[in-house]
Design a protein around this motif. Structure first.
Motif, PDB file in Angstrom:
ATOM      1  N   GLU A   1     -60.460   6.979 -65.412  1.00  0.00           N
ATOM      2  CA  GLU A   1     -59.540   6.718 -64.288  1.00  0.00           C
ATOM      3  C   GLU A   1     -60.068   5.593 -63.381  1.00  0.00           C
ATOM      4  O   GLU A   1     -59.490   5.324 -62.336  1.00  0.00           O
ATOM      5  CB  GLU A   1     -59.319   7.982 -63.448  1.00  0.00           C
ATOM      6  CG  GLU A   1     -58.851   9.202 -64.198  1.00  0.00           C
ATOM      7  CD  GLU A   1     -57.399   9.152 -64.685  1.00  0.00           C
ATOM      8  OE1 GLU A   1     -56.843   8.040 -64.777  1.00  0.00           O
ATOM      9  OE2 GLU A   1     -56.856  10.224 -64.986  1.00  0.00           O
TER      10      GLU A   1
ATOM     11  N   HIS B   1     -59.995  11.178 -56.356  1.00  0.00           N
ATOM     12  CA  HIS B   1     -58.948  11.682 -57.245  1.00  0.00           C
ATOM     13  C   HIS B   1     -59.323  13.119 -57.599  1.00  0.00           C
ATOM     14  O   HIS B   1     -60.418  13.368 -58.105  1.00  0.00           O
ATOM     15  CB  HIS B   1     -58.845  10.830 -58.509  1.00  0.00           C
ATOM     16  CG  HIS B   1     -58.067  11.505 -59.594  1.00  0.00           C
ATOM     17  ND1 HIS B   1     -56.793  11.996 -59.386  1.00  0.00           N
ATOM     18  CD2 HIS B   1     -58.382  11.824 -60.871  1.00  0.00           C
ATOM     19  CE1 HIS B   1     -56.368  12.567 -60.498  1.00  0.00           C
ATOM     20  NE2 HIS B   1     -57.321  12.487 -61.417  1.00  0.00           N
TER      21      HIS B   1
ATOM     22  N   HIS C   1     -57.716  17.393 -58.616  1.00  0.00           N
ATOM     23  CA  HIS C   1     -56.650  18.175 -59.262  1.00  0.00           C
ATOM     24  C   HIS C   1     -56.370  19.448 -58.453  1.00  0.00           C
ATOM     25  O   HIS C   1     -56.491  20.549 -58.991  1.00  0.00           O
ATOM     26  CB  HIS C   1     -57.071  18.578 -60.685  1.00  0.00           C
ATOM     27  CG  HIS C   1     -57.225  17.442 -61.637  1.00  0.00           C
ATOM     28  ND1 HIS C   1     -57.703  17.602 -62.923  1.00  0.00           N
ATOM     29  CD2 HIS C   1     -56.960  16.117 -61.509  1.00  0.00           C
ATOM     30  CE1 HIS C   1     -57.722  16.434 -63.538  1.00  0.00           C
ATOM     31  NE2 HIS C   1     -57.288  15.509 -62.696  1.00  0.00           N
TER      32      HIS C   1
ATOM     33  N   HIS D   1     -50.415  16.145 -62.407  1.00  0.00           N
ATOM     34  CA  HIS D   1     -51.796  15.705 -62.618  1.00  0.00           C
ATOM     35  C   HIS D   1     -52.702  15.978 -61.418  1.00  0.00           C
ATOM     36  O   HIS D   1     -53.736  16.607 -61.564  1.00  0.00           O
ATOM     37  CB  HIS D   1     -51.765  14.218 -63.003  1.00  0.00           C
ATOM     38  CG  HIS D   1     -53.102  13.635 -63.301  1.00  0.00           C
ATOM     39  ND1 HIS D   1     -53.268  12.359 -63.800  1.00  0.00           N
ATOM     40  CD2 HIS D   1     -54.352  14.133 -63.178  1.00  0.00           C
ATOM     41  CE1 HIS D   1     -54.549  12.120 -63.968  1.00  0.00           C
ATOM     42  NE2 HIS D   1     -55.235  13.180 -63.586  1.00  0.00           N
TER      43      HIS D   1
END
Ligand SMILES: [Zn+2]
Length: 213
Positions: A76, A95, A97, A158
């Motif tokens: 990513e 980032h 989840h 996501h």
């Protein structure tokens, strides 16, 4: 301590918080910060971000090449580098989840709808990027039009991306997003949720803009 040493220890600290607060599971998620020389420090792939040490952190240049450190950068990383290119004032990206934010996107519920005044005041609307296959170039493609105007974006099915001038800022935006997702989910279980009125939103946006001046 050099800037690099200080920021590496901040990444380790944030990794522990992400894992302890279940914003990530197993090897999920990635964290990065921008250095003064425009290189980026980032977490490697294939390790739990709750258990990384300063030695695990990689320094990457803007082309995505490893300048320092051993290990493989996250797939990513392209998304991180794109965000730094698009937002010169941003120096940190997380980032993650988080389960409830992700659940809302699976159910088609948007956090862009103004429901919680605190969110309108602090983060503004949070768009959802269209579904993209994780780890591929579809992910940066899906966010490139949203990042210039937003510090927080949901990725459909996501997770989340949160940006900040520093890591704490990016982390607290993530915490706020997941807290809001929890609140909205609870409210929807009780009743049909009505958004704030146009007039209520206008007052909040005016207030937010007055903070910036
Ligand atoms: Zn992910």
């Amino acid at each position: 301590m050099t800037q690099t040493e200080t920021l590496k220890s901040e990444i380790v600290k944030i990794g522990k918080k992400l894992y302890a607060n279940k914003f990530i599971a197993a090897y999920d998620g990635n964290i990065s910060v921008r250095l003064d020389n425009n290189n980026v420090l980032t977490t490697p792939s294939g390790v739990c971000k709750g258990a990384i040490t300063e030695q695990d952190i990689l320094e990457i240049n803007q082309q995505g090449e490893i300048v320092n450190g051993k290990g493989k950068p996250s797939s990513e990383l392209r998304m991180h580098l794109l965000c730094y290119r698009l937002r010169p004032g941003i120096n940190a990206l997380i980032h993650a989840h988080p389960a409830l934010c992700t659940a809302l996107t699976i159910a088609g519920v948007s956090l862009a709808e103004p429901v919680i005044p605190e969110m309108v005041l602090t983060i503004g609307d949070v768009p959802t990027a269209a579904y993209a296959t994780p780890t591929t170039s579809e992910v940066p493609e899906s966010i490139k039009n949203l990042i210039p105007g937003h510090d927080a974006v949901l990725l459909e099915r996501h997770g989340t991306i949160t940006l900040g001038k520093n890591l704490d800022e990016a982390y607290y935006k993530l915490e706020k997003l997941e807290h809001s997702a929890k609140t909205i989910l609870s409210a929807r279980q009780l009743a049909v949720v009505k958004p704030l009125t146009t007039e209520q939103v206008k007052k909040l946006v005016d207030l937010r803009n007055s903070y910036k001046q």
